[in-house]
Each structure stands twice: as C-alpha cells, then as structure tokens.
Scaffold this motif. Structure first.
Motif, PDB file in Angstrom:
ATOM      1  N   ASN A  51       8.621  -3.131  13.866  1.00 53.40           N
ATOM      2  CA  ASN A  51       8.304  -1.720  13.610  1.00 53.40           C
ATOM      3  C   ASN A  51       7.696  -1.493  12.231  1.00 53.40           C
ATOM      4  O   ASN A  51       7.376  -0.375  11.872  1.00 53.40           O
ATOM      5  CB  ASN A  51       9.503  -0.782  13.803  1.00 53.40           C
ATOM      6  CG  ASN A  51      10.829  -1.466  13.761  1.00 53.40           C
ATOM      7  OD1 ASN A  51      11.066  -2.333  12.953  1.00 53.40           O
ATOM      8  ND2 ASN A  51      11.693  -1.078  14.657  1.00 53.40           N
ATOM      9  N   VAL A  52       7.546  -2.565  11.439  1.00 58.74           N
ATOM     10  CA  VAL A  52       6.994  -2.450  10.089  1.00 58.74           C
ATOM     11  C   VAL A  52       6.014  -3.593   9.847  1.00 58.74           C
ATOM     12  O   VAL A  52       6.301  -4.739  10.193  1.00 58.74           O
ATOM     13  CB  VAL A  52       8.121  -2.525   9.026  1.00 58.74           C
ATOM     14  CG1 VAL A  52       7.539  -2.494   7.617  1.00 58.74           C
ATOM     15  CG2 VAL A  52       9.140  -1.418   9.218  1.00 58.74           C
ATOM     16  N   ILE A  53       4.880  -3.251   9.240  1.00 62.01           N
ATOM     17  CA  ILE A  53       3.950  -4.273   8.742  1.00 62.01           C
ATOM     18  C   ILE A  53       3.876  -4.119   7.228  1.00 62.01           C
ATOM     19  O   ILE A  53       3.680  -3.015   6.727  1.00 62.01           O
ATOM     20  CB  ILE A  53       2.528  -4.112   9.311  1.00 62.01           C
ATOM     21  CG1 ILE A  53       2.504  -4.279  10.819  1.00 62.01           C
ATOM     22  CG2 ILE A  53       1.565  -5.107   8.649  1.00 62.01           C
ATOM     23  CD1 ILE A  53       1.150  -3.960  11.449  1.00 62.01           C
ATOM     24  N   VAL A  54       4.034  -5.229   6.531  1.00 63.69           N
ATOM     25  CA  VAL A  54       3.769  -5.285   5.095  1.00 63.69           C
ATOM     26  C   VAL A  54       2.678  -6.329   4.942  1.00 63.69           C
ATOM     27  O   VAL A  54       2.875  -7.495   5.268  1.00 63.69           O
ATOM     28  CB  VAL A  54       5.018  -5.688   4.273  1.00 63.69           C
ATOM     29  CG1 VAL A  54       4.667  -5.783   2.796  1.00 63.69           C
ATOM     30  CG2 VAL A  54       6.166  -4.701   4.496  1.00 63.69           C
ATOM     31  N   SER A  55       1.505  -5.900   4.494  1.00 64.12           N
ATOM     32  CA  SER A  55       0.366  -6.813   4.434  1.00 64.12           C
ATOM     33  C   SER A  55      -0.199  -6.921   3.027  1.00 64.12           C
ATOM     34  O   SER A  55      -0.301  -5.928   2.301  1.00 64.12           O
ATOM     35  CB  SER A  55      -0.742  -6.331   5.368  1.00 64.12           C
ATOM     36  OG  SER A  55      -1.871  -7.184   5.281  1.00 64.12           O
ATOM     37  N   ASP A  56      -0.605  -8.138   2.687  1.00 64.33           N
ATOM     38  CA  ASP A  56      -1.371  -8.364   1.470  1.00 64.33           C
ATOM     39  C   ASP A  56      -2.698  -7.630   1.633  1.00 64.33           C
ATOM     40  O   ASP A  56      -3.199  -7.467   2.750  1.00 64.33           O
ATOM     41  CB  ASP A  56      -1.588  -9.873   1.298  1.00 64.33           C
ATOM     42  CG  ASP A  56      -2.241 -10.227  -0.022  1.00 64.33           C
ATOM     43  OD1 ASP A  56      -2.174  -9.422  -0.972  1.00 64.33           O
ATOM     44  OD2 ASP A  56      -2.816 -11.327  -0.108  1.00 64.33           O
ATOM     45  N   PHE A  57      -3.267  -7.184   0.532  1.00 65.40           N
ATOM     46  CA  PHE A  57      -4.538  -6.466   0.592  1.00 65.40           C
ATOM     47  C   PHE A  57      -5.715  -7.429   0.740  1.00 65.40           C
ATOM     48  O   PHE A  57      -6.527  -7.285   1.636  1.00 65.40           O
ATOM     49  CB  PHE A  57      -4.713  -5.595  -0.655  1.00 65.40           C
ATOM     50  CG  PHE A  57      -6.034  -4.891  -0.700  1.00 65.40           C
ATOM     51  CD1 PHE A  57      -6.329  -3.889   0.210  1.00 65.40           C
ATOM     52  CD2 PHE A  57      -6.987  -5.231  -1.639  1.00 65.40           C
ATOM     53  CE1 PHE A  57      -7.561  -3.236   0.178  1.00 65.40           C
ATOM     54  CE2 PHE A  57      -8.211  -4.592  -1.682  1.00 65.40           C
ATOM     55  CZ  PHE A  57      -8.499  -3.596  -0.775  1.00 65.40           C
ATOM     56  N   ASN A  88      -4.361   0.018  -7.169  1.00 68.52           N
ATOM     57  CA  ASN A  88      -4.810   0.719  -5.966  1.00 68.52           C
ATOM     58  C   ASN A  88      -6.305   0.986  -6.085  1.00 68.52           C
ATOM     59  O   ASN A  88      -6.812   1.219  -7.175  1.00 68.52           O
ATOM     60  CB  ASN A  88      -4.083   2.053  -5.805  1.00 68.52           C
ATOM     61  CG  ASN A  88      -2.692   1.888  -5.239  1.00 68.52           C
ATOM     62  OD1 ASN A  88      -2.124   0.808  -5.247  1.00 68.52           O
ATOM     63  ND2 ASN A  88      -2.146   2.975  -4.746  1.00 68.52           N
ATOM     64  N   ASN A  89      -6.973   0.949  -4.960  1.00 73.70           N
ATOM     65  CA  ASN A  89      -8.397   1.257  -4.957  1.00 73.70           C
ATOM     66  C   ASN A  89      -8.644   2.390  -3.966  1.00 73.70           C
ATOM     67  O   ASN A  89      -7.717   2.914  -3.354  1.00 73.70           O
ATOM     68  CB  ASN A  89      -9.221   0.004  -4.646  1.00 73.70           C
ATOM     69  CG  ASN A  89      -8.944  -0.539  -3.260  1.00 73.70           C
ATOM     70  OD1 ASN A  89      -8.619   0.197  -2.336  1.00 73.70           O
ATOM     71  ND2 ASN A  89      -9.081  -1.839  -3.100  1.00 73.70           N
ATOM     72  N   LYS A  90      -9.892   2.738  -3.806  1.00 73.30           N
ATOM     73  CA  LYS A  90     -10.269   3.857  -2.941  1.00 73.30           C
ATOM     74  C   LYS A  90      -9.790   3.651  -1.500  1.00 73.30           C
ATOM     75  O   LYS A  90      -9.276   4.572  -0.868  1.00 73.30           O
ATOM     76  CB  LYS A  90     -11.789   4.031  -2.995  1.00 73.30           C
ATOM     77  CG  LYS A  90     -12.298   5.238  -2.268  1.00 73.30           C
ATOM     78  CD  LYS A  90     -13.806   5.360  -2.432  1.00 73.30           C
ATOM     79  CE  LYS A  90     -14.323   6.475  -1.559  1.00 73.30           C
ATOM     80  NZ  LYS A  90     -15.773   6.526  -1.523  1.00 73.30           N
ATOM     81  N   GLU A  91      -9.946   2.429  -0.968  1.00 70.39           N
ATOM     82  CA  GLU A  91      -9.521   2.143   0.411  1.00 70.39           C
ATOM     83  C   GLU A  91      -8.017   2.369   0.598  1.00 70.39           C
ATOM     84  O   GLU A  91      -7.591   2.972   1.576  1.00 70.39           O
ATOM     85  CB  GLU A  91      -9.822   0.689   0.777  1.00 70.39           C
ATOM     86  CG  GLU A  91     -11.229   0.403   1.203  1.00 70.39           C
ATOM     87  CD  GLU A  91     -11.356  -1.048   1.635  1.00 70.39           C
ATOM     88  OE1 GLU A  91     -11.537  -1.279   2.843  1.00 70.39           O
ATOM     89  OE2 GLU A  91     -11.253  -1.939   0.770  1.00 70.39           O
ATOM     90  N   ALA A  95      -6.190   5.395   2.776  1.00 67.29           N
ATOM     91  CA  ALA A  95      -5.264   5.054   3.866  1.00 67.29           C
ATOM     92  C   ALA A  95      -3.914   5.745   3.671  1.00 67.29           C
ATOM     93  O   ALA A  95      -3.296   6.198   4.637  1.00 67.29           O
ATOM     94  CB  ALA A  95      -5.087   3.541   3.957  1.00 67.29           C
ATOM     95  N   ILE A  96      -3.477   5.871   2.423  1.00 70.43           N
ATOM     96  CA  ILE A  96      -2.223   6.591   2.141  1.00 70.43           C
ATOM     97  C   ILE A  96      -2.419   8.082   2.425  1.00 70.43           C
ATOM     98  O   ILE A  96      -1.582   8.716   3.076  1.00 70.43           O
ATOM     99  CB  ILE A  96      -1.756   6.336   0.690  1.00 70.43           C
ATOM    100  CG1 ILE A  96      -1.286   4.882   0.544  1.00 70.43           C
ATOM    101  CG2 ILE A  96      -0.641   7.310   0.298  1.00 70.43           C
ATOM    102  CD1 ILE A  96      -1.003   4.436  -0.888  1.00 70.43           C
ATOM    103  N   ASP A  97      -3.545   8.637   1.966  1.00 69.98           N
ATOM    104  CA  ASP A  97      -3.831  10.061   2.198  1.00 69.98           C
ATOM    105  C   ASP A  97      -3.909  10.397   3.686  1.00 69.98           C
ATOM    106  O   ASP A  97      -3.457  11.456   4.117  1.00 69.98           O
ATOM    107  CB  ASP A  97      -5.148  10.476   1.515  1.00 69.98           C
ATOM    108  CG  ASP A  97      -5.038  10.505  -0.003  1.00 69.98           C
ATOM    109  OD1 ASP A  97      -3.896  10.500  -0.531  1.00 69.98           O
ATOM    110  OD2 ASP A  97      -6.092  10.515  -0.674  1.00 69.98           O
TER     111      ASP A  97
END
Length: 125
Positions: A51-57, A88-91, A95-97
C-alpha cells in the motif's frame, strides 16, 4: 510487525535496498525493487500486500516520478513517497501539489520520519 502496511522500496543502489529492509523489515512488510520496471512487476505480483511506495528520485531508465505516475494510474489508492539526496525540484513539488506524492524524504533516510508517516497511514487504513 505491522502486517497491514506493505512498503515497496525502489532504489538502484543495492546497499540502500539492504539498509531499508534491515531498518524497517522487522516492523513492516518490506518489498524491494532495483528499478522502475522491476517495481511495476513487484507491484503487479503483490498488489494486495503493498500500500506504500517509497522510491528514489534518480534512477537509470525510469525516474522515481515516472514510476510513481505510472503506479498511481494503475493503483490510485497507493501512498507514494519520494526519497532523494538532492533538493526538491519542480517535478517533485508538482507531484506533491497534485497529490500524487504525499511527501519527499531526504537521503540518508531518517527512520523516525518514515515510521511517523507509516503510523499516520496505518491510522487512515
């Protein structure tokens, strides 16, 4: 162990996969993948347990954002987090927004911060 939370951790650095599993594997059901395409395969196979993904950018071939966007289309209720050693970058901010990402964690990962987020998820499931 909190068996109700399954975390898929995605990173192209084998040592990071091992460290994540060692640090969280006794508390959560941790799955690992070494690429975006491998992560999608693991998700397809274990979709009822993750139910959770934690991914490297930053990863070769498929970035963490590309993985998260693809996974959210197929599994819209999955909680997604980014993990990066960079600012953090624009992408990431977009994605958070949009709500695609819940949060971005910094490398090296902070176990207390990640566990706090998992407790919040556990309470809302």
């Amino acid at each position: 162990m909190n068996n109700s939370i399954g975390i898929l951790y995605v990173d192209d650095e084998p040592i990071n996969l091992q460290l994540f599993k060692i640090n969280l594997g006794n508390k959560y059901n941790v799955f690992t993948a070494n690429s975006g395409s491998n992560a999608l395969e693991v998700l397809a196979e274990f979709k009822k347990q993750i139910n959770v993904i934690v991914s490297d950018f930053r990863m070769a071939r498929m970035s963490g954002i590309e993985l998260i966007n693809t996974a959210k289309l197929k599994y819209p209720s999955i909680y997604c987090y980014m993990l990066t050693g960079f600012d953090n970058n624009k992408e990431i901010d977009e994605a958070i927004d949009k709500g695609t990402l819940k949060k971005c964690f910094r490398k090296p990962f902070n176990m207390v911060e990640i566990e706090y987020e998992m407790k919040a998820i556990g309470g809302s499931m």
